[in-house]
Scaffold this motif. Structure first.
Motif, PDB file in Angstrom:
ATOM      1  N   VAL A 127       0.850  -1.198   0.000  1.00  0.00           N
ATOM      2  CA  VAL A 127       0.000   0.000   0.000  1.00  0.00           C
ATOM      3  C   VAL A 127       0.882   1.242   0.000  1.00  0.00           C
ATOM      4  O   VAL A 127       1.870   1.318   0.719  1.00  0.00           O
ATOM      5  N   ALA A 128       0.518   2.194  -0.864  1.00  0.00           N
ATOM      6  CA  ALA A 128       1.249   3.458  -0.960  1.00  0.00           C
ATOM      7  C   ALA A 128       0.238   4.591  -0.996  1.00  0.00           C
ATOM      8  O   ALA A 128      -0.765   4.500  -1.696  1.00  0.00           O
ATOM      9  N   THR A 129       0.484   5.631  -0.220  1.00  0.00           N
ATOM     10  CA  THR A 129      -0.468   6.737  -0.107  1.00  0.00           C
ATOM     11  C   THR A 129       0.250   8.077  -0.224  1.00  0.00           C
ATOM     12  O   THR A 129       1.236   8.311   0.461  1.00  0.00           O
ATOM     13  N   VAL A 130      -0.271   8.924  -1.112  1.00  0.00           N
ATOM     14  CA  VAL A 130       0.143  10.331  -1.130  1.00  0.00           C
ATOM     15  C   VAL A 130      -1.003  11.096  -0.476  1.00  0.00           C
ATOM     16  O   VAL A 130      -2.050  11.298  -1.082  1.00  0.00           O
ATOM     17  N   GLY A 131      -0.811  11.466   0.783  1.00  0.00           N
ATOM     18  CA  GLY A 131      -1.917  12.023   1.564  1.00  0.00           C
ATOM     19  C   GLY A 131      -1.883  13.529   1.713  1.00  0.00           C
ATOM     20  O   GLY A 131      -2.874  14.140   2.102  1.00  0.00           O
ATOM     21  N   GLN A 132      -0.736  14.136   1.431  1.00  0.00           N
ATOM     22  CA  GLN A 132      -0.618  15.595   1.547  1.00  0.00           C
ATOM     23  C   GLN A 132       0.085  16.117   0.308  1.00  0.00           C
ATOM     24  O   GLN A 132       1.018  15.486  -0.184  1.00  0.00           O
ATOM     25  N   MET A 133      -0.358  17.282  -0.171  1.00  0.00           N
ATOM     26  CA  MET A 133       0.345  17.939  -1.267  1.00  0.00           C
ATOM     27  C   MET A 133       0.160  19.442  -1.126  1.00  0.00           C
ATOM     28  O   MET A 133      -0.942  19.905  -0.857  1.00  0.00           O
ATOM     29  N   GLN A 134       1.249  20.169  -1.275  1.00  0.00           N
ATOM     30  CA  GLN A 134       1.185  21.617  -1.098  1.00  0.00           C
ATOM     31  C   GLN A 134       1.992  22.295  -2.204  1.00  0.00           C
ATOM     32  O   GLN A 134       3.090  21.814  -2.539  1.00  0.00           O
ATOM     33  N   ALA A 135       1.442  23.365  -2.764  1.00  0.00           N
ATOM     34  CA  ALA A 135       2.115  24.034  -3.886  1.00  0.00           C
ATOM     35  C   ALA A 135       2.457  25.478  -3.538  1.00  0.00           C
ATOM     36  O   ALA A 135       1.696  26.154  -2.844  1.00  0.00           O
ATOM     37  N   TRP A 136       3.602  25.953  -4.032  1.00  0.00           N
ATOM     38  CA  TRP A 136       4.011  27.348  -3.897  1.00  0.00           C
ATOM     39  C   TRP A 136       4.256  27.932  -5.285  1.00  0.00           C
ATOM     40  O   TRP A 136       4.741  27.200  -6.157  1.00  0.00           O
ATOM     41  N   PRO A 137       3.995  29.195  -5.535  1.00  0.00           N
ATOM     42  CA  PRO A 137       3.427  30.160  -4.589  1.00  0.00           C
ATOM     43  C   PRO A 137       1.937  29.947  -4.344  1.00  0.00           C
ATOM     44  O   PRO A 137       1.362  30.653  -3.530  1.00  0.00           O
ATOM     45  N   GLY A 138       1.316  29.033  -5.020  1.00  0.00           N
ATOM     46  CA  GLY A 138      -0.077  28.712  -4.707  1.00  0.00           C
ATOM     47  C   GLY A 138      -1.060  29.723  -5.244  1.00  0.00           C
ATOM     48  O   GLY A 138      -2.106  29.951  -4.639  1.00  0.00           O
ATOM     49  N   SER A 139      -0.742  30.354  -6.376  1.00  0.00           N
ATOM     50  CA  SER A 139      -1.703  31.296  -6.962  1.00  0.00           C
ATOM     51  C   SER A 139      -2.246  30.711  -8.271  1.00  0.00           C
ATOM     52  O   SER A 139      -1.572  29.941  -8.954  1.00  0.00           O
ATOM     53  N   VAL A 140      -3.494  31.131  -8.603  1.00  0.00           N
ATOM     54  CA  VAL A 140      -4.167  30.527  -9.756  1.00  0.00           C
ATOM     55  C   VAL A 140      -3.494  30.893 -11.069  1.00  0.00           C
ATOM     56  O   VAL A 140      -3.600  30.156 -12.051  1.00  0.00           O
ATOM     57  N   ASN A 141      -2.798  32.024 -11.100  1.00  0.00           N
ATOM     58  CA  ASN A 141      -2.262  32.469 -12.393  1.00  0.00           C
ATOM     59  C   ASN A 141      -0.737  32.424 -12.458  1.00  0.00           C
ATOM     60  O   ASN A 141      -0.110  33.192 -13.173  1.00  0.00           O
ATOM     61  N   THR A 142      -0.152  31.518 -11.652  1.00  0.00           N
ATOM     62  CA  THR A 142       1.295  31.315 -11.718  1.00  0.00           C
ATOM     63  C   THR A 142       1.590  29.824 -11.810  1.00  0.00           C
ATOM     64  O   THR A 142       0.999  29.024 -11.077  1.00  0.00           O
TER      65      THR A 142
END
Ligand SMILES: [Zn+2]
Length: 414
Positions: A266-281
């Protein structure tokens, strides 16, 4: 002469106690919050200590707040067979996870004392203070305390996500943080844990009992993918170094690799976070978590290196950089072969259907198994659901599990 057929746990009392313990820390929306050393935790510890006393057991608390009920043996030696499970919950957890091993353990010792008298070897049931890691990252704080693996220095460093230190938590409820090493004990010969399966195998096959063979090893990793931030309107698709697209491809690859390898991977990717986190970048940087588990450590390590290789290849193909950092590692644990045999034979003699299975979920037993012969009894989780309010195990399965525990303890201690 007494036989194991004389040993059966009472359904009414077990039902009543599961419900009463399951009401301590219950949220209005459903699900439990009973975190280490919080008010609900204190109330639950008081409640199980009262039940232990009512069962005629000698009660005691140790330096980290584990609660014990002891049925002393007749032999001179101070050696102990320990059973029990954890009293804390995940956020929004169910009323069987951990709790069943405690109320079932109390019921088992109570029926043994009443029907069979004093054992040859001492028996003890424990409500373990912490297993879930819900409040502090010092996972398995209760079992680590008993096994002498905690220190006052480590305890002084631990805090919850709100910044409340374990030292303050302990002081608030009258425990001395400096005394944590005193929880260590050297007298435990065996550990036997009754627990719900938390997965769908027993329920799906209509099997009454799981004899646990081992507990999967796991590794948690944090993967960071770096690209280049660019304007979402002005940058053509073929000029992008998009960290989020790279991370998403890696997550899909990990899922496919685990499926392709087959059960019990079993393998899980449970968290993901993006920078800068803006819709138009275009995303410059993304971090995601990986939780990989397998009962065989060599297989697990091979999969980890396969994943790392494929992440690097994907990163290179898309003009990205990738860094993988290990966050947590737990080696696989094997349950004691002799005790597995006792469980299987006792289930057969009791007319309970059983199957051998390995646990993908972590348990206190994983740590105990590295120090003393350890075994686990699983009972079915309906629909395989756990760590949520709908977690459910029918009363007859709870009774069967506690009765099997009592009969196994009888064979070990009398
Ligand atoms: Zn549990």
């Amino acid at each position: 002469m007494a036989t194991i057929d004389d040993i059966s746990v009472s359904p009414d009392e077990l039902r009543d106690r599961i419900e009463r313990l399951g009401a301590v820390g219950e949220r209005p929306a459903g699900g439990l919050v009973r975190f280490l050393y919080d008010d609900a935790w204190c109330a639950a510890a008081d409640l199980v200590e009262r039940w232990m006393r009512q069962a005629g057991l000698q009660t005691r608390r140790d330096a980290v707040g584990n609660v014990f009920g002891r049925l002393p043996g007749t032999t001179e030696t101070e050696r102990t067979i320990l059973t029990g499970s954890h009293i804390d919950t995940v956020r929004g957890g169910g009323k069987y996870d951990g709790a069943l091993g405690i109320v079932g353990g109390i019921a088992a010792l109570a029926v043994l004392k009443e029907r069979m008298g004093r054992p040859r070897r001492s028996l003890e049931v424990v409500a373990i203070c912490e297993e879930e890691g819900s409040r502090i990252a010092g996972n398995l704080f209760g079992s680590r305390g008993m096994l002498g693996l905690t220190s006052a220095a480590e305890t002084a460093r631990l805090t919850d996500p709100d910044g409340v230190s374990v030292v303050d938590m302990m002081t608030r409820i009258g425990l001395d943080p400096a005394a944590v090493p005193d929880a260590a004990r050297r007298d435990v010969d065996h550990f036997v844990e009754l627990h719900i399966e938390q997965g769908p195998v027993l329920d799906g096959t209509g099997t009454q009992i799981g004899v646990v063979t081992g507990i999967a090893g796991m590794r948690h990793q944090l993967v960071t993918v770096c690209g280049q931030p660019d304007h979402a309107g002005a940058t053509p698709m073929d000029r992008r170094r998009d960290a989020l697209q790279g991370a998403a491809r890696m997550a899909v690859m990990i899922d496919e690799l685990a499926r392709g390898t087959g059960e019990p991977t079993v393998a899980t990717v449970g968290q993901m976070q993006a920078w800068p986190g803006s819709v138009n970048t275009v995303a410059e940087r993304v971090t995601f978590s990986l939780d990989l588990r397998h009962p065989s450590d060599p297989v697990r390590l091979e999969l980890l290196s396969e994943i790392e290789g494929r992440c690097r290849a994907l990163a290179e193909h898309h003009g990205l950089a990738v860094e993988i950092v290990d966050r947590w590692e737990e080696q696989a644990a094997q349950m004691d072969a002799g005790l597995q045999q006792v469980l299987a034979d006792t289930a057969d003699d009791s007319g309970f259907s059983w199957s051998a299975l390995s646990s993908g979920a972590a348990h206190d037993s994983q740590l105990w198994a590295r120090h003393v012969p350890t075994s686990m009894i699983f009972v079915p989780s309906v629909g395989g659901r756990s760590h949520c309010a709908v977690e459910y195990t029918p009363l007859e399965d709870c009774v069967r599990g506690a009765t099997l525990l009592a009969r196994v303890l009888y064979r070990m201690a009398y």
